[in-house]
Scaffold this motif. Structure first.
Motif, PDB file in Angstrom:
ATOM      1  N   UNK A 172      48.871  14.634   1.860  1.00  0.00           N
ATOM      2  CA  UNK A 172      49.857  13.656   2.363  1.00  0.00           C
ATOM      3  C   UNK A 172      50.939  12.936   1.516  1.00  0.00           C
ATOM      4  N   UNK A 173      50.872  13.469   0.387  1.00  0.00           N
ATOM      5  CA  UNK A 173      51.975  13.188  -0.613  1.00  0.00           C
ATOM      6  C   UNK A 173      51.661  12.085  -1.444  1.00  0.00           C
ATOM      7  N   UNK A 174      50.569  11.422  -1.681  1.00  0.00           N
ATOM      8  CA  UNK A 174      50.018  10.409  -2.444  1.00  0.00           C
ATOM      9  C   UNK A 174      49.781  10.820  -3.883  1.00  0.00           C
ATOM     10  N   UNK A 175      49.935   9.959  -4.773  1.00  0.00           N
ATOM     11  CA  UNK A 175      49.574  10.478  -6.269  1.00  0.00           C
ATOM     12  C   UNK A 175      48.277  10.380  -6.189  1.00  0.00           C
ATOM     13  N   UNK A 225      45.550   1.940  -5.354  1.00  0.00           N
ATOM     14  CA  UNK A 225      44.263   1.829  -4.529  1.00  0.00           C
ATOM     15  C   UNK A 225      43.134   2.288  -5.127  1.00  0.00           C
ATOM     16  N   UNK A 226      41.929   1.780  -5.152  1.00  0.00           N
ATOM     17  CA  UNK A 226      40.561   2.523  -5.490  1.00  0.00           C
ATOM     18  C   UNK A 226      39.897   3.180  -4.213  1.00  0.00           C
ATOM     19  N   UNK A 227      39.356   4.183  -4.334  1.00  0.00           N
ATOM     20  CA  UNK A 227      38.571   4.720  -3.353  1.00  0.00           C
ATOM     21  C   UNK A 227      37.021   4.937  -4.093  1.00  0.00           C
ATOM     22  N   UNK A 228      36.103   4.103  -3.713  1.00  0.00           N
ATOM     23  CA  UNK A 228      34.966   4.217  -4.472  1.00  0.00           C
ATOM     24  C   UNK A 228      33.948   5.174  -3.987  1.00  0.00           C
ATOM     25  N   UNK A 229      33.632   6.294  -4.603  1.00  0.00           N
ATOM     26  CA  UNK A 229      32.895   7.107  -3.998  1.00  0.00           C
ATOM     27  C   UNK A 229      31.916   7.718  -4.962  1.00  0.00           C
ATOM     28  N   UNK A 230      31.231   6.698  -5.713  1.00  0.00           N
ATOM     29  CA  UNK A 230      30.434   6.932  -6.747  1.00  0.00           C
ATOM     30  C   UNK A 230      29.117   7.178  -6.268  1.00  0.00           C
ATOM     31  N   UNK A 231      28.345   6.067  -5.699  1.00  0.00           N
ATOM     32  CA  UNK A 231      27.086   6.422  -5.473  1.00  0.00           C
ATOM     33  C   UNK A 231      26.707   5.761  -4.037  1.00  0.00           C
ATOM     34  N   UNK A 232      27.296   5.172  -3.370  1.00  0.00           N
ATOM     35  CA  UNK A 232      27.145   4.576  -1.993  1.00  0.00           C
ATOM     36  C   UNK A 232      25.816   4.089  -1.889  1.00  0.00           C
ATOM     37  N   UNK A 233      25.105   4.523  -0.865  1.00  0.00           N
ATOM     38  CA  UNK A 233      23.642   3.854  -0.475  1.00  0.00           C
ATOM     39  C   UNK A 233      22.589   4.351  -1.280  1.00  0.00           C
ATOM     40  N   UNK A 266      46.429   6.523  -5.474  1.00  0.00           N
ATOM     41  CA  UNK A 266      44.995   6.392  -5.128  1.00  0.00           C
ATOM     42  C   UNK A 266      44.235   6.958  -6.390  1.00  0.00           C
ATOM     43  N   UNK A 267      43.348   6.064  -6.955  1.00  0.00           N
ATOM     44  CA  UNK A 267      42.236   6.546  -7.842  1.00  0.00           C
ATOM     45  C   UNK A 267      40.992   6.553  -7.195  1.00  0.00           C
ATOM     46  N   UNK A 297      26.101  13.522  -3.051  1.00  0.00           N
ATOM     47  CA  UNK A 297      27.001  13.620  -1.839  1.00  0.00           C
ATOM     48  C   UNK A 297      28.130  12.592  -1.655  1.00  0.00           C
ATOM     49  N   UNK A 298      27.848  11.579  -2.360  1.00  0.00           N
ATOM     50  CA  UNK A 298      28.776  10.602  -2.028  1.00  0.00           C
ATOM     51  C   UNK A 298      30.297  10.938  -2.732  1.00  0.00           C
ATOM     52  N   UNK A 299      30.003  11.528  -4.002  1.00  0.00           N
ATOM     53  CA  UNK A 299      31.116  11.789  -4.689  1.00  0.00           C
ATOM     54  C   UNK A 299      31.650  13.066  -4.002  1.00  0.00           C
ATOM     55  N   UNK A 300      31.023  13.922  -3.296  1.00  0.00           N
ATOM     56  CA  UNK A 300      31.443  14.919  -2.506  1.00  0.00           C
ATOM     57  C   UNK A 300      32.349  14.512  -1.538  1.00  0.00           C
ATOM     58  N   UNK A 301      32.021  13.629  -0.750  1.00  0.00           N
ATOM     59  CA  UNK A 301      33.270  12.886   0.274  1.00  0.00           C
ATOM     60  C   UNK A 301      34.181  12.436  -0.587  1.00  0.00           C
ATOM     61  N   UNK A 302      34.223  11.889  -1.673  1.00  0.00           N
ATOM     62  CA  UNK A 302      35.491  11.420  -2.605  1.00  0.00           C
ATOM     63  C   UNK A 302      36.378  12.668  -2.810  1.00  0.00           C
ATOM     64  N   UNK A 303      35.515  13.875  -2.931  1.00  0.00           N
ATOM     65  CA  UNK A 303      36.584  14.848  -3.419  1.00  0.00           C
ATOM     66  C   UNK A 303      37.435  15.573  -2.059  1.00  0.00           C
ATOM     67  N   UNK A 304      36.692  15.233  -0.862  1.00  0.00           N
ATOM     68  CA  UNK A 304      37.514  15.558   0.379  1.00  0.00           C
ATOM     69  C   UNK A 304      38.486  14.574   0.426  1.00  0.00           C
ATOM     70  N   UNK A 305      38.251  13.324   0.245  1.00  0.00           N
ATOM     71  CA  UNK A 305      39.321  12.381   0.229  1.00  0.00           C
ATOM     72  C   UNK A 305      40.466  12.353  -0.488  1.00  0.00           C
ATOM     73  N   UNK A 306      40.343  12.884  -1.840  1.00  0.00           N
ATOM     74  CA  UNK A 306      41.392  13.059  -2.784  1.00  0.00           C
ATOM     75  C   UNK A 306      42.104  14.355  -2.366  1.00  0.00           C
ATOM     76  N   UNK A 307      41.363  15.332  -1.847  1.00  0.00           N
ATOM     77  CA  UNK A 307      42.202  16.551  -1.232  1.00  0.00           C
ATOM     78  C   UNK A 307      43.449  15.991  -0.274  1.00  0.00           C
ATOM     79  N   UNK A 308      42.786  15.476   0.781  1.00  0.00           N
ATOM     80  CA  UNK A 308      43.212  15.205   2.010  1.00  0.00           C
ATOM     81  C   UNK A 308      44.477  14.152   1.752  1.00  0.00           C
ATOM     82  N   UNK A 309      44.408  13.112   0.864  1.00  0.00           N
ATOM     83  CA  UNK A 309      45.299  12.215   0.618  1.00  0.00           C
ATOM     84  C   UNK A 309      46.445  12.696  -0.425  1.00  0.00           C
ATOM     85  N   UNK A 310      46.145  13.699  -1.129  1.00  0.00           N
ATOM     86  CA  UNK A 310      46.815  14.479  -1.960  1.00  0.00           C
ATOM     87  C   UNK A 310      48.071  15.387  -0.969  1.00  0.00           C
TER      88      UNK A 310
END
Length: 506
Positions: free
Chosen positions: A74-77, A116-124, A51-52, A59-72
């Motif tokens: 779980x064993x995902x690259x 897979x791409x998780x887009x946490x760049x800018x949001x709303x 997952x990229x 704050x949208x990017x902050x959500x992304x850092x949380x996503x990355x930590x949790x997915x990692x």
């Protein structure tokens, strides 16, 4: 009510109030948001190996850092591609510090097919066109057909208008929080969001209520309490009487579609008001719908005095010109009735709207007179532009903004039709419809909508709620019918939808 829609500013205020009230804090809300997105990625892509995660500086990017930590965990690259650095001591900086994965600069973004791409760049929160490295990332994800999970909104889509600012991701799934935003439902943003998941991150209903939102997703919860259900002692005139004006001999079908829809929607009596020249053409096709010769104001006045109709439809197939204007202004001015006769509503569509393109102020002034019936207008894009050319020509305003401005100017309920129909009232309330179907893009479909609206108005449903209900019912019937739909199918297709609404109302 979970169908409130929040602007980007209102969502920011909801965050602030939640944090101010405690016990939640900013990083706590961010962690919950990231958990919701990570859970959605794992559920939807169980076979994913890499997952990229694209993280912006806010704050949208902050959500992304949380996503990355949790997915990692779980064993995902995981690869994090960052656009900028979170501000010092911000919640996003805390989230980035908690994430063990070192980010790479977004300028080097590269991805492999099947990832897979998780887009946490800018949001709303984006207020300017997406450009540079972010725009390049959109191109790469699009060219490789990579599944995209967007955090809050696909980057590049305005949360308030749904407009695409420069470029935007095409998300397969968008995970948003607490409440949707207008940009999730307005086109073209709606097409970019894919499936929308609404996640609870701890912003309570009480917080939302304090914001007093004025924008809603058009769902039955918005208007079902006002939906008419006949009492046990009801007779046909207690259920309201609708008059539908017919065009001449070669243009009678539109009025009959409206009339049948008004009857199906519950009006106890419906009369087609036909010019003498079209009486025979209409009589051949009508059974339960009544028919009456109506050539001039005297005929209308006699009809109102004798039969006491409570709502009218004027415009479908009627013709454009002075006669149409005169009929509309007469009904609005009350010249057809005495003190014992009340008209609850007038629905203007098609030719009736176009007839006022050279004299819109005459219409708007008539609506503001004491005891004028409620006015509902149902323009499509072209008709809207004819009556409100300056509003339609505003390239900055959203469709929601335009509908609101038109409703305020006209002192009417505006149903601004389209795949993302907006219903707006003069008092500032507005609803965006989300159950529309392409099958409704067929001749005569709008005539049916006008008839449903009048049928509900005739049963004492308030104008804004009646218009919202009519739009939703019309769309739901069309969606359920599906391919092959023509306008003649719609009145009967309303029946199962109406049955379920009545069952839900009891």
């Amino acid at each position: 009510m979970s169908n409130e829609l929040l602007s980007s500013a209102e969502m920011g205020e909801a965050d602030r109030l939640t944090i101010s009230d405690g016990p939640a804090d900013g990083i706590g809300l961010m962690r919950q948001a990231g958990e919701a997105v990570a859970a959605e990625v794992l559920k939807r892509y169980p076979a994913a190996t890499h997952v990229h995660v694209l993280c912006g500086p806010g704050n949208n990017g902050g959500d992304g850092y949380v996503v990355a930590r949790l997915l990692a965990s779980s064993g995902l690259g995981i690869t994090i591609w960052a656009s900028g650095t979170p501000g010092p001591r911000s919640d996003a900086a805390l989230a980035a510090a908690e994430c063990p994965i070192k980010p790479r600069p977004l300028s080097g973004f590269d991805a492999e097919a099947g990832s897979i791409v998780v887009d946490a760049l800018f949001g709303a929160g984006l207020s300017k066109p997406l450009s540079g490295d972010a725009a390049r990332a959109v191109d790469i994800a699009t060219d490789l057909h990579l599944p995209v999970v967007a955090v809050d909104l696909p980057s590049g889509v305005s949360g308030d208008s749904g407009k695409v600012l420069g470029k935007a991701f095409f998300a397969d799934t968008t995970v948003t929080f607490a409440r949707k935003k207008p940009g999730h439902l307005l086109l073209p943003g709606r097409e970019r969001c894919g499936g929308i998941v609404l996640a609870d991150i701890g912003i309570g209903d009480g917080i939302i209520a304090r914001l007093q939102p004025r924008t809603f997703e058009n769902k039955p919860a918005l208007w079902l309490d006002d939906f008419p259900v006949p009492a046990i002692d009801a007779h046909k005139y207690k259920r309201g009487h609708v008059g539908v004006f017919s065009g001449g001999p070669s243009a009678t079908g539109a009025a009959r579609l409206s009339a049948l829809a008004a009857a199906r929607s519950g009006a106890g009596a419906v009369t087609v008001l036909s010019p003498d020249s079209a009486i025979q053409a209409n009589a051949v096709h009508l059974t339960s719908i009544m028919l009456r010769k109506t050539d001039d104001i005297a005929d209308i006045k006699a009809f109102v005095g004798e039969r006491r109709p409570s709502a009218f439809v004027l415009g479908p197939g009627f013709g454009v010109g002075e006669r149409t204007r005169t009929f509309a202004l007469t009904l609005l001015a009350g010249q057809t009735r005495d003190a014992s006769t009340r008209i609850d509503g007038l629905v203007l569509d098609a030719d009736a709207i176009t007839s006022f393109r050279e004299a819109p102020d005459a219409l708007f002034e008539a609506v503001r007179q004491p005891n004028a019936p409620a006015l509902v207008m149902t323009p499509h894009e072209g008709e809207f532009a004819r009556l409100f050319p300056d509003i339609a020509g505003d390239t900055v305003a959203s469709k929601l903004d335009k509908a609101r401005a038109a409703a305020k100017r006209a002192n009417a309920v505006i149903v601004y039709k389209g795949a993302d129909t907006v219903i707006a009232a003069a008092d500032g309330r507005a609803a965006i419809n989300s159950n529309g179907a392409p099958w409704l893009a067929t001749a005569g479909s709008g005539d049916v909508l006008s008839g449903i609206t009048a049928g509900l108005l005739a049963q004492d449903m308030p104008a804004f709620e009646a218009a919202c209900a009519a739009v939703w019912i019309h769309a739901e019937a069309g969606a359920r019918f599906g391919p092959g739909l023509i306008a003649e199918d719609l009145p009967l297709a309303l029946v199962p939808v109406l049955r379920e609404l009545v069952a839900g109302r009891r």
